[in-house]
Design an enzyme around this catalytic site. Structure first.
Site, mmCIF file in Angstrom:
data_model
loop_
_atom_site.group_PDB
_atom_site.id
_atom_site.type_symbol
_atom_site.label_atom_id
_atom_site.label_comp_id
_atom_site.label_asym_id
_atom_site.label_seq_id
_atom_site.Cartn_x
_atom_site.Cartn_y
_atom_site.Cartn_z
ATOM 1 N NE ARG A 124 -4.203 -1.872 1.953
ATOM 2 C CZ ARG A 124 -4.156 -2.979 2.671
ATOM 3 N NH1 ARG A 124 -3.517 -2.703 3.718
ATOM 4 N NH2 ARG A 124 -5.163 -3.649 2.566
ATOM 5 C CE LYS A 146 -0.129 13.874 -14.294
ATOM 6 N NZ LYS A 146 -0.550 14.945 -15.374
ATOM 7 C CD GLU A 188 7.653 17.234 -22.003
ATOM 8 O OE1 GLU A 188 6.960 18.328 -21.406
ATOM 9 O OE2 GLU A 188 7.074 16.451 -22.542
ATOM 10 C CE LYS A 230 5.718 17.797 -13.392
ATOM 11 N NZ LYS A 230 5.947 16.686 -14.224
ATOM 12 C CD GLU A 240 -3.553 17.043 -15.320
ATOM 13 O OE1 GLU A 240 -2.210 16.544 -15.118
ATOM 14 O OE2 GLU A 240 -4.015 16.934 -16.428
ATOM 15 N NE ARG A 245 1.034 17.097 -12.428
ATOM 16 C CZ ARG A 245 1.672 16.179 -11.827
ATOM 17 N NH1 ARG A 245 1.270 16.238 -10.460
ATOM 18 N NH2 ARG A 245 2.539 15.481 -12.177
ATOM 19 C CG ASN A 249 -1.307 17.873 -19.709
ATOM 20 O OD1 ASN A 249 -0.458 17.230 -19.244
ATOM 21 N ND2 ASN A 249 -2.801 17.625 -19.021
ATOM 22 C CG HIS A 252 1.508 16.898 -23.493
ATOM 23 N ND1 HIS A 252 2.358 17.848 -23.307
ATOM 24 C CD2 HIS A 252 2.518 15.998 -22.831
ATOM 25 C CE1 HIS A 252 3.682 17.556 -22.682
ATOM 26 N NE2 HIS A 252 3.736 16.531 -22.461
ATOM 27 C CG HIS A 256 -2.497 11.545 -26.945
ATOM 28 N ND1 HIS A 256 -1.817 10.353 -26.418
ATOM 29 C CD2 HIS A 256 -3.815 10.821 -27.584
ATOM 30 C CE1 HIS A 256 -2.774 9.288 -26.110
ATOM 31 N NE2 HIS A 256 -3.896 9.731 -27.038
ATOM 32 C CG HIS A 270 6.152 12.226 -24.866
ATOM 33 N ND1 HIS A 270 4.780 12.047 -25.261
ATOM 34 C CD2 HIS A 270 6.319 12.984 -24.065
ATOM 35 C CE1 HIS A 270 4.281 13.075 -24.305
ATOM 36 N NE2 HIS A 270 5.440 13.755 -23.451
HETATM 37 N N1 GLY Z 1 3.875 15.693 -17.429
HETATM 38 C C1 GLY Z 1 2.763 16.495 -16.987
HETATM 39 C C2 GLY Z 1 2.545 16.425 -15.513
HETATM 40 O O1 GLY Z 1 3.467 15.796 -14.681
HETATM 41 O O2 GLY Z 1 1.558 17.052 -14.903
#
Ligand code: GLY
Length: 372
Positions: A124, A146, A188, A230, A240, A245, A249, A252, A256, A270
């Protein structure tokens, strides 16, 4: 050395950037090695990062009385799978990893995402430390918690928010990164300028070539500025949910669709898709009368100057705008029958638009696909 604090209540951590850190790993990671006593410390790497760095990590740990045990995956997205996750979690259980232990992820985004997710579910939740070895992982995926694997239904659809306990960055590891991957990570970096920091964007216009050439001062400044941006965004909107947040994107959603059309393959990395996606987001913002054509031109110019693709017409894709929009409909950000788009009011001024008509996007993409 630069230390950037990610201020999350109860889950705060530091990102340390220091040239040569890898050889001083036992000192830098000391708080996360303590619980192991005489037990081996679990390290996850891919074959490439293991070949390049395992002996240095082993030497650094052994000088401090520790030893590493390695779980090695194939390079590439195939490692972000249920089967590899099962093998990794079984291996961690065999090692007797406890909830107060830390697992170390040494590699790019794939290794970090896989290890982070394994640690999110291990008993957990156990600790983990990110040691990112690509520019993309250093400035983006290793920070913010993430974690995910891929499934037949799509990329990153199964995962968890699970923050690392530390991110340890040695910019010198980028000296062995192939130029194409360096440029893909640099997309990025440009993103942070375009989404919220016009001054950083201007600095990148002037110093981008030095960053790409791994000139130490320029590279460290670019990494630290990106991570600080960030960290601020993640501290404000960890999960998010407020739209803050989501600014990360930028590029993206368009990107995508391009990745899906090119089969998520080496044909388009990417970061390259994100670079094209940012050009498209800028031009689509011009189409809506929200960004000046001059700013969109500057955005495309800085992307092209860094050797990244900036024109989708040059990809030679045999599809129309409607097909790219179909890929967008499978984006995990799709809500009921709308898709929020990250657009720009200028350089450094991204915002989320919720009123974008997908039919209009398809028409816009047809124009871009046929651009001379
Ligand atoms: N790569 C986008 C984020 O970490 O929210």
């Amino acid at each position: 050395m630069a230390v950037i604090h990610v201020a999350l209540a109860g889950r705060a951590y530091d990102v340390t950037i220091e040239a040569g850190l890898l050889d001083d790993l036992a000192n830098r990671a000391e708080p996360f090695l303590r619980s192991f006593g005489g037990r081996a410390v679990p390290f996850v790497a891919d074959k490439s990062t293991h070949t390049l760095y395992a002996s240095r990590v082993d030497a650094a740990l052994s000088a401090a009385g520790h030893s590493a045990d390695w779980f090695i995956v194939e390079p590439g997205e195939s490692a972000k799978s249920w089967s590899v996750l099962e093998r990794l979690t079984d291996w961690l259980l065999t090692l007797g990893v406890t909830r107060s232990d830390h697992v170390f992820a040494l590699g790019g985004g794939v290794v970090g995402d896989l290890t982070g997710f394994a640690c999110a579910v291990m008993k957990r939740g156990c600790g983990f430390v990110q040691i990112p070895t690509t520019l993309l992982a250093q400035v983006d995926s290793s920070v913010g918690g993430k974690t995910a694997i891929n499934t037949k239904a799509g990329k990153n659809l199964i995962g968890a928010f699970h923050q690392p306990s530390a991110v340890l960055i040695d910019p010198l590891v980028l000296n062995t990164l192939p130029d194409r991957e360096m440029r893909a990570g640099y997309a990025e970096v440009l993103k942070y300028g375009l989404l919220g920091d016009a001054e950083f964007f201007e600095w990148l216009e002037a110093n981008g070539a030095d960053v790409l050439a791994r000139e130490p001062a320029a590279l460290s400044h670019a990494i630290a500025t990106s991570i600080a941006a960030k960290a601020r965004i993640v501290a404000e909107d960890e999960r998010e949910t407020t739209g803050v947040r989501a600014l990360l994107n930028l590029g993206h959603t368009f990107g995508h669709a391009l990745e899906a059309e090119t089969g998520f393959s080496d044909r388009l990395l990417h970061g390259e898709a994100v670079a094209l996606g940012m050009v498209l987001a800028a031009r689509y913002s011009v189409r809506r009368g929200e960004m000046s054509a001059a700013d969109a031109q500057r955005s495309a110019a800085v992307i092209a100057a860094s050797g990244l693709p900036s024109e989708i017409a040059a990809l030679g894709m045999e599809c129309g705008g409607a097909r790219l929009v179909d890929h967008m409909r499978h984006d995990k950000k799709m809500e009921a029958d709308t898709l929020p788009f990250l657009l720009m009011k200028g350089i450094g001024a991204a915002y989320m638009a919720r009123d974008v008509e997908l039919a209009d996007v398809a028409e816009f993409l047809d124009t871009e696909l046929n651009r001379a």
